[in-house]
Structures are given as C-alpha cells and as structure tokens.
Design a protein around this motif. Structure first.
Motif, PDB file in Angstrom:
ATOM      1  N   UNK A  94       0.852  -1.198   0.000  1.00  0.00           N
ATOM      2  CA  UNK A  94       0.000   0.000   0.000  1.00  0.00           C
ATOM      3  C   UNK A  94       0.881   1.238   0.000  1.00  0.00           C
ATOM      4  N   UNK A  95       1.869   1.253   0.884  1.00  0.00           N
ATOM      5  CA  UNK A  95       2.780   2.396   1.000  1.00  0.00           C
ATOM      6  C   UNK A  95       3.474   2.688  -0.328  1.00  0.00           C
ATOM      7  N   UNK A  96       3.917   1.633  -1.012  1.00  0.00           N
ATOM      8  CA  UNK A  96       4.647   1.782  -2.277  1.00  0.00           C
ATOM      9  C   UNK A  96       3.785   2.422  -3.355  1.00  0.00           C
ATOM     10  N   UNK A  97       2.468   2.217  -3.266  1.00  0.00           N
ATOM     11  CA  UNK A  97       1.555   2.730  -4.282  1.00  0.00           C
ATOM     12  C   UNK A  97       0.973   4.104  -3.956  1.00  0.00           C
ATOM     13  N   UNK A 118       1.386  11.522   0.129  1.00  0.00           N
ATOM     14  CA  UNK A 118       0.394  10.646   0.759  1.00  0.00           C
ATOM     15  C   UNK A 118       1.034   9.761   1.829  1.00  0.00           C
ATOM     16  N   UNK A 119       2.236   9.268   1.548  1.00  0.00           N
ATOM     17  CA  UNK A 119       2.943   8.444   2.529  1.00  0.00           C
ATOM     18  C   UNK A 119       3.149   9.207   3.826  1.00  0.00           C
ATOM     19  N   UNK A 120       3.499  10.482   3.718  1.00  0.00           N
ATOM     20  CA  UNK A 120       3.751  11.286   4.908  1.00  0.00           C
ATOM     21  C   UNK A 120       2.479  11.570   5.694  1.00  0.00           C
ATOM     22  N   UNK A 162      12.781  -5.990   8.246  1.00  0.00           N
ATOM     23  CA  UNK A 162      11.919  -5.633   7.123  1.00  0.00           C
ATOM     24  C   UNK A 162      12.188  -4.223   6.604  1.00  0.00           C
ATOM     25  N   UNK A 163      13.150  -3.553   7.188  1.00  0.00           N
ATOM     26  CA  UNK A 163      13.541  -2.201   6.759  1.00  0.00           C
ATOM     27  C   UNK A 163      12.342  -1.255   6.725  1.00  0.00           C
ATOM     28  N   UNK A 164      11.668  -1.176   7.856  1.00  0.00           N
ATOM     29  CA  UNK A 164      10.479  -0.338   7.972  1.00  0.00           C
ATOM     30  C   UNK A 164      10.878   1.073   8.390  1.00  0.00           C
ATOM     31  N   UNK A 165      10.310   2.043   7.747  1.00  0.00           N
ATOM     32  CA  UNK A 165      10.603   3.442   8.022  1.00  0.00           C
ATOM     33  C   UNK A 165       9.838   3.859   9.279  1.00  0.00           C
ATOM     34  N   UNK A 166      10.556   4.077  10.370  1.00  0.00           N
ATOM     35  CA  UNK A 166       9.901   4.376  11.641  1.00  0.00           C
ATOM     36  C   UNK A 166       9.321   5.788  11.714  1.00  0.00           C
ATOM     37  N   UNK A 167       9.504   6.585  10.670  1.00  0.00           N
ATOM     38  CA  UNK A 167       8.790   7.864  10.632  1.00  0.00           C
ATOM     39  C   UNK A 167       7.318   7.621  10.285  1.00  0.00           C
ATOM     40  N   UNK A 168       7.032   6.428   9.749  1.00  0.00           N
ATOM     41  CA  UNK A 168       5.645   6.080   9.415  1.00  0.00           C
ATOM     42  C   UNK A 168       5.170   4.810  10.116  1.00  0.00           C
ATOM     43  N   UNK A 173      -7.442   4.298   0.738  1.00  0.00           N
ATOM     44  CA  UNK A 173      -6.279   4.916   1.389  1.00  0.00           C
ATOM     45  C   UNK A 173      -5.878   6.182   0.651  1.00  0.00           C
ATOM     46  N   UNK A 174      -5.861   6.124  -0.669  1.00  0.00           N
ATOM     47  CA  UNK A 174      -5.509   7.311  -1.453  1.00  0.00           C
ATOM     48  C   UNK A 174      -6.486   8.450  -1.187  1.00  0.00           C
ATOM     49  N   UNK A 175      -7.756   8.138  -1.125  1.00  0.00           N
ATOM     50  CA  UNK A 175      -8.764   9.168  -0.862  1.00  0.00           C
ATOM     51  C   UNK A 175      -8.575   9.779   0.514  1.00  0.00           C
ATOM     52  N   UNK A 176      -8.252   8.929   1.500  1.00  0.00           N
ATOM     53  CA  UNK A 176      -8.092   9.416   2.877  1.00  0.00           C
ATOM     54  C   UNK A 176      -6.845  10.269   3.055  1.00  0.00           C
ATOM     55  N   UNK A 177      -5.826  10.013   2.243  1.00  0.00           N
ATOM     56  CA  UNK A 177      -4.553  10.733   2.409  1.00  0.00           C
ATOM     57  C   UNK A 177      -4.408  11.913   1.452  1.00  0.00           C
ATOM     58  N   UNK A 178      -5.430  12.156   0.638  1.00  0.00           N
ATOM     59  CA  UNK A 178      -5.425  13.351  -0.204  1.00  0.00           C
ATOM     60  C   UNK A 178      -4.619  13.182  -1.475  1.00  0.00           C
ATOM     61  N   UNK A 179      -4.556  14.251  -2.269  1.00  0.00           N
ATOM     62  CA  UNK A 179      -3.881  14.186  -3.574  1.00  0.00           C
ATOM     63  C   UNK A 179      -2.362  14.067  -3.442  1.00  0.00           C
TER      64      UNK A 179
END
Length: 200
Positions: free
Chosen positions: A88-91, A96-98, A124-130, A194-200
C-alpha cells in the motif's frame, strides 16, 4: 468616556482571543474535541513501541492510520501482513505516505518486547517515521482486537490463529475501509480508499 472605551477594548480583545483559542483547539490533533462515538480511540490503550516508548494510541489521532494485529514469531501470515502494508505504501505518492501512519499491534505482548519488535523493524527495513510496531498490556489485547474486528485464538504451542486484515482509520479513529487480502499486491478498492483518505 475614556474609561468606557478601555472597557470596550478589553471586552473585544478577550472575545478575539477566545475565538483564536477555540480555532486552534478545533484544528489540533491533540485537541479536546470529543471523539466520534464510533472511533476506536474511545478505547484507551497504552502501547509500548519498538523503541520502548509508552504512549496512549489516541496520540495517533490527527492523521489516517493503517492498522493491523500481528505477532513477531509468526512465520507465514504476519510477514504477509507486513508485505501488504509495504505494498500500500509503495503505491502512494511521497506526500500521501507522509500523511499516513502504519501501526501493527501485537497480540502476543509477553514475547513481543521492544527488542523483538525492533528486530522486525530492522529485518523488514520499515521506516519508523511512518511505521510503529507496538504491544499493549496483556489484558488489553482482546479489547483492541474487538474494536478492530480481528478474531484470534492462541493455540497450545503458543502460536495464534487470527484474522489477517488491514484496517484504515480516519484521522479521528473511525474505520473507513478494511481488507483481508494480504500479500505484495494491494487490494485495489482498499488502496483507493487509502488514497482518498490521504489526499492528492
């Protein structure tokens, strides 16, 4: 007359300050605005994350969250849940990720210590800012699963049978969407939500 002007000025100034304060409170994530009745944050839960920090999950209020439950010793389904979150994050666009938080809550807090959680973050190399991996107190696991609609059962060998789901929460903790399709290919309808919730 001068005294009356000063009094009127003081009243007007106080009124304006009250309006500004109300606007700031209404717009801030940690504001005192009442939670919606259907918010999962109506349940007060303290979480301990991969860095050993303790915080009520209501501090995540203020931006959409992608939430699931897992346990670190799981060898098959839980890695797929992580794959799903990463897909999901990659797409999403960088913006939007932020605007999205990703929270995985352990159903096995006795074994999922901060060190165990951090091992998965690093592996898993997860970005802990997210991304946040966290454990609730043992007595709260069932309640968290209940508000998220996740079913689980601990087996005799210590493993778990459980629902594999990603849940999308809005900024106030209301459930917007849900998918039980896990893996490296995101559910198209869920991704659209998810895209709708996180805006353009």
């Amino acid at each position: 007359m001068k005294g009356l002007r000063n009094l009127l000025f003081a009243i007007c100034t106080g009124f304006l300050l009250a309006l500004v304060s109300a606007a700031v409170l209404a717009g801030s994530p940690g504001s005192s605005r009442p939670l919606p009745r259907d918010s999962v944050y109506q349940l007060p839960v303290k979480l301990t994350d991969q860095a050993g920090r303790n915080a009520d999950w209501r501090t995540r209020r203020g931006k959409p969250q992608l939430v699931s439950m897992f346990y670190t010793s799981c060898q098959y389904i839980c890695p797929l849940i992580v794959d799903s979150g990463k897909a999901v994050e990659k797409n999403l666009t960088p913006a939007q990720q932020q605007r999205l938080g990703i929270l995985l809550v352990s159903m096995d807090p006795e074994r999922d210590t901060p060190d165990a959680l951090r091992h998965i973050v690093d592996k898993r190399r997860l970005d802990t800012s997210r991304w946040t991996l966290a454990s609730p107190p043992r007595g709260d696991v069932r309640a968290v699963a209940g508000v998220l609609g996740i079913r689980y059962r601990q087996l005799a060998d210590g493993e778990f049978n459980h629902t594999s789901a990603l849940i999308l929460l809005d900024a106030d903790g209301r459930i917007l969407a849900r998918t039980e399709q896990v893996g490296s290919r995101p559910d198209p309808e869920f991704l659209a939500s998810v895209r709708k919730a996180t805006g353009p």
